[in-house]
Design a protein around this motif. Structure first.
Motif, PDB file in Angstrom:
ATOM      1  N   ARG A 161       0.846  -1.183   0.000  1.00 33.44           N
ATOM      2  CA  ARG A 161       0.000   0.000   0.000  1.00 33.44           C
ATOM      3  C   ARG A 161       0.892   1.246   0.000  1.00 33.44           C
ATOM      4  N   ILE A 162       0.366   2.329  -0.508  1.00 36.86           N
ATOM      5  CA  ILE A 162       1.163   3.530  -0.669  1.00 36.86           C
ATOM      6  C   ILE A 162       0.532   4.699   0.080  1.00 36.86           C
ATOM      7  N   LEU A 163       1.320   5.306   0.954  1.00 34.83           N
ATOM      8  CA  LEU A 163       0.951   6.561   1.619  1.00 34.83           C
ATOM      9  C   LEU A 163       1.480   7.652   0.685  1.00 34.83           C
ATOM     10  N   LEU A 164       0.633   8.073  -0.234  1.00 39.79           N
ATOM     11  CA  LEU A 164       1.038   8.984  -1.300  1.00 39.79           C
ATOM     12  C   LEU A 164       0.726  10.423  -0.917  1.00 39.79           C
ATOM     13  N   ALA A 165       1.777  11.219  -0.772  1.00 40.15           N
ATOM     14  CA  ALA A 165       1.629  12.630  -0.389  1.00 40.15           C
ATOM     15  C   ALA A 165       1.969  13.515  -1.582  1.00 40.15           C
ATOM     16  N   TRP A 203      -6.176  14.555   1.405  1.00 36.27           N
ATOM     17  CA  TRP A 203      -6.485  14.942   2.781  1.00 36.27           C
ATOM     18  C   TRP A 203      -5.267  15.576   3.452  1.00 36.27           C
ATOM     19  N   THR A 204      -5.516  16.605   4.268  1.00 39.44           N
ATOM     20  CA  THR A 204      -4.472  17.117   5.156  1.00 39.44           C
ATOM     21  C   THR A 204      -4.465  16.237   6.410  1.00 39.44           C
ATOM     22  N   VAL A 205      -3.415  16.335   7.201  1.00 40.81           N
ATOM     23  CA  VAL A 205      -3.355  15.580   8.455  1.00 40.81           C
ATOM     24  C   VAL A 205      -4.503  15.988   9.377  1.00 40.81           C
ATOM     25  N   ALA A 206      -4.796  17.287   9.440  1.00 47.99           N
ATOM     26  CA  ALA A 206      -5.899  17.753  10.295  1.00 47.99           C
ATOM     27  C   ALA A 206      -7.229  17.157   9.837  1.00 47.99           C
ATOM     28  N   ILE A 262       0.840   8.964  12.254  1.00 43.04           N
ATOM     29  CA  ILE A 262       2.163   8.695  11.679  1.00 43.04           C
ATOM     30  C   ILE A 262       2.538   9.648  10.540  1.00 43.04           C
ATOM     31  N   MET A 263       1.550  10.289   9.909  1.00 45.73           N
ATOM     32  CA  MET A 263       1.854  11.139   8.755  1.00 45.73           C
ATOM     33  C   MET A 263       2.728  12.353   9.069  1.00 45.73           C
ATOM     34  N   ASP A 290       5.331  12.730  10.952  1.00 43.93           N
ATOM     35  CA  ASP A 290       6.741  12.324  10.879  1.00 43.93           C
ATOM     36  C   ASP A 290       7.160  12.041   9.440  1.00 43.93           C
ATOM     37  N   LEU A 291       6.330  11.313   8.716  1.00 42.60           N
ATOM     38  CA  LEU A 291       6.668  10.985   7.330  1.00 42.60           C
ATOM     39  C   LEU A 291       6.762  12.241   6.473  1.00 42.60           C
ATOM     40  N   LEU A 292       5.814  13.150   6.631  1.00 40.44           N
ATOM     41  CA  LEU A 292       5.826  14.396   5.862  1.00 40.44           C
ATOM     42  C   LEU A 292       7.042  15.258   6.179  1.00 40.44           C
ATOM     43  N   ALA A 293       7.546  15.145   7.407  1.00 38.11           N
ATOM     44  CA  ALA A 293       8.736  15.903   7.816  1.00 38.11           C
ATOM     45  C   ALA A 293      10.027  15.199   7.408  1.00 38.11           C
ATOM     46  N   GLY A 294       9.913  14.056   6.735  1.00 36.01           N
ATOM     47  CA  GLY A 294      11.103  13.332   6.292  1.00 36.01           C
ATOM     48  C   GLY A 294      11.694  12.408   7.334  1.00 36.01           C
ATOM     49  N   ARG A 295      10.975  12.190   8.428  1.00 38.87           N
ATOM     50  CA  ARG A 295      11.465  11.308   9.491  1.00 38.87           C
ATOM     51  C   ARG A 295      10.893   9.899   9.263  1.00 38.87           C
ATOM     52  N   LEU A 296      11.608   9.121   8.464  1.00 32.05           N
ATOM     53  CA  LEU A 296      11.174   7.752   8.201  1.00 32.05           C
ATOM     54  C   LEU A 296      11.631   6.863   9.346  1.00 32.05           C
ATOM     55  N   PRO A 297      10.809   5.939   9.773  1.00 32.74           N
ATOM     56  CA  PRO A 297      11.163   5.101  10.927  1.00 32.74           C
ATOM     57  C   PRO A 297      12.235   4.070  10.580  1.00 32.74           C
ATOM     58  N   ALA A 298      13.083   3.744  11.557  1.00 34.25           N
ATOM     59  CA  ALA A 298      14.068   2.676  11.373  1.00 34.25           C
ATOM     60  C   ALA A 298      13.362   1.332  11.230  1.00 34.25           C
ATOM     61  N   GLU A 299      12.284   1.173  11.973  1.00 37.51           N
ATOM     62  CA  GLU A 299      11.428  -0.012  11.897  1.00 37.51           C
ATOM     63  C   GLU A 299      10.016   0.461  11.557  1.00 37.51           C
ATOM     64  N   PRO A 300       9.240  -0.343  10.839  1.00 31.84           N
ATOM     65  CA  PRO A 300       7.892   0.099  10.461  1.00 31.84           C
ATOM     66  C   PRO A 300       7.012   0.433  11.666  1.00 31.84           C
ATOM     67  N   PHE A 301       6.246   1.518  11.530  1.00 34.73           N
ATOM     68  CA  PHE A 301       5.235   1.870  12.515  1.00 34.73           C
ATOM     69  C   PHE A 301       4.198   0.764  12.575  1.00 34.73           C
ATOM     70  N   ASP A 302       3.530   0.646  13.712  1.00 39.29           N
ATOM     71  CA  ASP A 302       2.376  -0.234  13.840  1.00 39.29           C
ATOM     72  C   ASP A 302       1.153   0.585  13.427  1.00 39.29           C
ATOM     73  N   ALA A 303       0.707   0.387  12.200  1.00 42.99           N
ATOM     74  CA  ALA A 303      -0.417   1.166  11.683  1.00 42.99           C
ATOM     75  C   ALA A 303      -1.744   0.732  12.284  1.00 42.99           C
ATOM     76  N   ASP A 304      -1.744  -0.377  13.031  1.00 42.32           N
ATOM     77  CA  ASP A 304      -2.946  -0.877  13.698  1.00 42.32           C
ATOM     78  C   ASP A 304      -3.104  -0.319  15.101  1.00 42.32           C
ATOM     79  N   GLU A 305      -2.104   0.361  15.606  1.00 38.97           N
ATOM     80  CA  GLU A 305      -2.056   0.734  17.019  1.00 38.97           C
ATOM     81  C   GLU A 305      -3.357   1.334  17.531  1.00 38.97           C
ATOM     82  N   ALA A 306      -3.977   2.171  16.724  1.00 42.29           N
ATOM     83  CA  ALA A 306      -5.204   2.830  17.175  1.00 42.29           C
ATOM     84  C   ALA A 306      -6.463   2.108  16.708  1.00 42.29           C
TER      85      ALA A 306
END
Length: 191
Positions: free
Chosen positions: A28-32, A143-146, A163-164, A166-182
């Motif tokens: 899947r793609i988080l396309l900004a 969509w905007t983050v807000a 999570i967006m 951090d990604l938009l600011a160029g801070r990519l995680p060393a390990e994948p985020f848990d997108a299910d957390e919430a």
């Protein structure tokens, strides 16, 4: 790949502890865009377990047999948006989600792998949509983050608004985020 084909192609692959459901791996793609907005599709799927059958989700879909996750991400992005990017654009999985879900009448166990990609504004081309996408993908919007955080309809993955930034600011995680957390229940993303 249709939902039926995906179920048939993965019928022999079963995750530990979920032997009752076929596995569907997705890219899947988080396309900004250049305005820090993310593209989501509005799915209308009365056969899903989501109340009302309506939810928003990212571009992407099933990994075909013999295909790598980056190959699937590039193919799915082109099919669903008309945007062609090399598979090398998908170097790092930035988030993961998994769980049981029903999409287009198919109960499957999903392993969703999310990539982050920036693209200049472009006009979306729906000509590559397959039948299941034409039946369930009712509209799309940026969509905007807000706006994500205040969405009136379910957005998947649920942690997207968290999570967006951090990604938009160029801070990519060393390990994948848990997108299910919430996530309060199961994710219906799987087109």
């Amino acid at each position: 790949m249709t939902a039926d084909a995906a179920a048939a192609a993965t019928a022999d692959e079963r995750p530990a502890g979920r032997s009752d459901l076929p596995l569907r791996r997705t890219a899947r793609i988080l396309l900004a865009d250049d305005g820090d907005r993310i593209l989501l599709f509005r799915f209308v799927d009365p056969k899903s377990e989501v109340p009302g059958g309506v939810f928003w989700g990212t571009p992407g879909g099933g990994v075909d047999e013999g295909e790598s996750l980056p190959q699937a991400a590039a193919r799915e992005l082109f099919e669903e948006t008309g945007l062609r990017v090399p598979q090398g654009s998908f170097e790092r999985v930035v988030a993961r989600a998994e769980g049981a879900a029903r999409y287009a009448g198919q109960d499957l166990w999903y392993e969703d792998h999310f990539y982050f990609l920036r693209a200049a504004a472009f006009e979306l081309d729906e000509s590559g949509w397959e039948e299941v996408e034409r039946e369930t993908m009712a509209e799309y919007r940026w969509w905007t983050v807000a706006e994500l955080a205040a969405a009136a309809e379910p957005v998947y993955p649920p942690a997207l608004a968290r999570i967006m930034p951090d990604l938009l600011a160029g801070r990519l995680p060393a390990e994948p985020f848990d997108a299910d957390e919430a996530r309060p229940g199961n994710s219906p993303v799987g087109a």
